[in-house]
Every structure is written in structure tokens, then in C-alpha cells.
Design an enzyme around this catalytic site. Structure first.
Site, PDB file in Angstrom:
ATOM      1  N   HIS A 169     -37.153   1.039  35.405  1.00  0.00           N
ATOM      2  CA  HIS A 169     -36.029   2.444  35.619  1.00  0.00           C
ATOM      3  C   HIS A 169     -37.391   3.638  35.475  1.00  0.00           C
ATOM      4  CE1 HIS A 169     -31.953   3.261  36.626  1.00  0.00           C
ATOM      5  NE2 HIS A 169     -32.807   4.802  37.194  1.00  0.00           N
TER       6      HIS A 169
ATOM      7  N   GLU B  81     -29.545  -3.473  32.411  1.00  0.00           N
ATOM      8  CA  GLU B  81     -30.312  -2.446  31.747  1.00  0.00           C
ATOM      9  C   GLU B  81     -30.169  -1.974  30.182  1.00  0.00           C
ATOM     10  OE1 GLU B  81     -31.553   0.750  34.429  1.00  0.00           O
ATOM     11  OE2 GLU B  81     -31.737  -0.156  36.079  1.00  0.00           O
TER      12      GLU B  81
ATOM     13  N   ARG C 212     -29.163   1.528  41.529  1.00  0.00           N
ATOM     14  CA  ARG C 212     -28.839   0.958  40.304  1.00  0.00           C
ATOM     15  C   ARG C 212     -28.991  -0.762  40.762  1.00  0.00           C
ATOM     16  NH1 ARG C 212     -29.333   5.465  38.631  1.00  0.00           N
ATOM     17  NH2 ARG C 212     -28.134   5.998  38.029  1.00  0.00           N
TER      18      ARG C 212
END
Ligand code: DGY
Length: 322
Positions: A286, A267, A238
Site C-alpha cells: 500500500h 492489510e 482498496r
């Protein structure tokens, strides 16, 4: 009457096919996530929610859904977007998708490690810019992978899968994982060390801890300074595990050698983010679990959790109770 569920984005059909015969299902059809206000409105009265990591699921949203809400089924292994304590207080079950994305994510971590070590992105840009005139002894020299030291922070499923790949490259593998036992470490072929030693001795540092209060900004100005000036940082967990401003400063001033990131904070990353301009930062959006089979398997697991939750059965894949 069928239980009602809200699915916060179109997931692969493999999952929807499991939900459809059992539930009255509504799917958020937009390719962007539902804004929090819309999500709050859409979950009102439902028995189950299938959430994505982009959806903030907090106590207020659970209350807006109503006391009948039985299950939040997360289409991901990580669930830091869900207020787990709030769900527990309200007796709402939480499911996730562990295991099925381990290998795909470890593959991507290793792909990033190799691409950063051998400067693949810079090579592509070098040709595009018309700089490739001849073979040259010192152009785009990178770092050796075989025989180098890899530091794995977090020796869970994905950390161990990365260790297996590193074994194939004869790497020396250090790991930092407060919950790992000597037995786990021996099975994984790693040496357990404290974080300082891992940072000092590793040529590559790969992050595999979940995001929580203890791991937020685990990689910060101080910890970056402990790494080798040639070290390469890989993050597939993360974004907020790394202090991104500190990382930018470290990469642009030679404190560490390079970074390869699948996750950022925030993000999505803005296309104007200064990190994207650094030649020694390689960033992808991601995509750790983004293979066809993996996303299908995640859809099946999330659907199985959702259906079990709304029909009052134990979840096949609950989040661990800690
Ligand atoms: C996860 O599952 O937590 C990944 O980040 C996305 O698949």
C-alpha cells in the site's frame, strides 16, 4: 483556549507545523496504529481528529469523543474507514486529501502494470536463485504493453491519470464508469463500455473505484472468469474490491495471467499468505501515495482541513456530499 486535536499517527512536519500554532495537539507516537480501544479513550473531549485509513472511525467512537467533536480530517483520499452517515447525523465535518496523490498513485499503477507484464520480480528471483546461465530465446517472456488494451474501472482523477500514461504507450483504452459522461471519456481518450465488455477485451484491467457496498468484491469468481486467460489485474485502490480467495484460485489455475496489487484484504497481508508464493502475483504494501512530496502535500491538506474544522470555518477539502 486553543481547540484540542488528536493526531492518530506522526504525519510529516509540513502538516504538524500548521496544526501546532492553532491547536492543543496530541500525537499518537507509536509506528503502529492506535488500537480501537486506545483511540476511543484518546479522542475523549477533543474538537478534532486527524485519522489515517488504518483507524476505524464509527459512530461509537464519535460518541466517545463527545458532542464537541467538530471535524474528522482523514490523511488519505479514501475514507471507507469512516462511517460518513454517522458523522453527518452528528453534524461532524469530514475532510480528506484528494488530488495531491493522483499522479503518484497513477505512477505506481503503471509501474505495477509494467513490472507484471515484463515479469520483473520473477527476473530478480531468477538471478538470485542462480538460474541465469546464458541469454536464451524463450526465458521470462512477458506481455507487450505498447498497443495492448487497458481497461480502467473507475474514471475518476486517478483513472484518468492512468489513461494519460497509457496514451504514451499507444494503448487502446476502455473504461467502465457509470458516472462518466461521453465528454469526460473523449477528454480522457477512452471508450466507455460496460464492465463485461471491458473484462472480455482488456489485456490489463486497472481498478480505480472507491470501496463501498457496490464495489466490494467487484472482482470475484464470476468477473475473473470473464477476463482473458492472459489478462493482468492491477489494484491500487482498496483490497476488498477484489475477492482475494477467488483471485488466488484464478491465478493458480490459469483463469487469468497475473495480478499486481498495492492493496490487499486484510492489510497488512500475512507473510504466510499463499498469494505471496505465486510467481504471477506481485504485491507491494500500500505505497501508492508514498513519495516524499505527496505525503507532505497530504499532510498540509489534512492539517488545513483540521484547523478549518476546529475553528468553525468551511473545510477547504471536504468529502463530497452524496
Ligand atoms: C488514499 O489516500 O486513500 C491512499 O490509499 C493512501 O494514500
Amino acid at each position: 483556549m486553543k481547540p484540542t486535536v488528536f493526531v492518530a499517527r506522526r504525519i510529516p512536519d509540513a502538516g504538524l507545523k500548521i496544526i501546532e500554532p492553532v491547536c492543543e495537539m496530541q500525537v499518537w507516537e507509536n509506528s503502529l496504529p492506535p488500537p480501537y480501544e486506545n483511540l476511543t479513550a484518546r479522542v475523549k473531549g477533543v474538537d478534532g481528529i486527524l485519522s489515517l485509513l488504518t483507524d476505524r472511525i464509527d459512530g461509537a467512537l464519535m460518541d466517545a469523543a463527545g458532542a464537541q467533536l467538530k471535524i474528522i480530517s482523514q490523511y488519505a483520499v479514501g475514507y471507507d474507514n469512516i462511517d460518513v452517515a454517522a458523522a453527518r447525523e452528528r453534524g461532524i465535518a469530514i475532510g480528506h486529501t484528494p488530488g495531491v496523490l493522483t499522479e503518484a498513485t497513477a505512477d505506481l499503477a503503471f509501474a505495477l502494470l509494467m513490472a507484471a507484464a515484463r515479469r520483473i520480480q520473477e527476473g530478480v528471483e531468477y538471478i538470485r536463485a542462480g538460474h541465469w546461465k546464458t541469454w536464451e530465446p524463450t526465458t521470462l517472456l512477458g506481455a507487450d504493453i505498447t498497443g495492448a488494451t487497458l481497461g480502467i474501472v473507475g474514471l475518476g482523477r486517478i483513472g484518468k491519470a492512468v489513461a494519460r500514461r497509457a496514451g504514451g504507450f499507444d494503448m487502446r483504452i476502455l473504461a467502465h464508469s457509470p458516472s462518466a459522461t461521453a465528454e469526460t471519456a473523449a477528454e480522457a481518450g477512452v471508450t466507455l463500455v460496460d464492465l463485461d465488455r471491458l473484462l472480455r477485451e482488456s489485456d490489463f484491467v486497472s481498478l480505480h473505484v472507491p470501496l463501498n457496498a457496490r464495489t466490494r468484491h467487484l472482482i470475484n469468481r464470476d468477473t475473473l472468469r470473464k477476463m482473458k486467460p492472459t489478462a493482468i489485474l492491477i489494484n491500487t485502490t482498496r483490497g476488498p474490491v477484489v475477492d482475494q480467495q477467488a483471485l488466488y484460485d484464478a491465478l493458480s489455475s490459469g483463469v487469468i495471467g497475473a495480478a499486481a496489487l498495492d492493496v490487499t484484504d486484510p492489510e497488512p497481508m500475512s507473510p504466510d499468505d499463499p498469494l505471496l508464493r505465486l510467481p504471477n502475483a506481485l504485491i507491494v504494501p500500500h505505497v501508492g501515495s508514498a513519495t516524499i512530496k505527496t505525503r507532505d502535500r497530504m499532510a498540509v491538506m489534512a492539517a488545513e482541513n483540521l484547523v478549518a474544522g476546529v475553528t468553525g470555518k468551511p473545510l477547504p477539502h471536504p468529502v463530497p456530499s452524496k
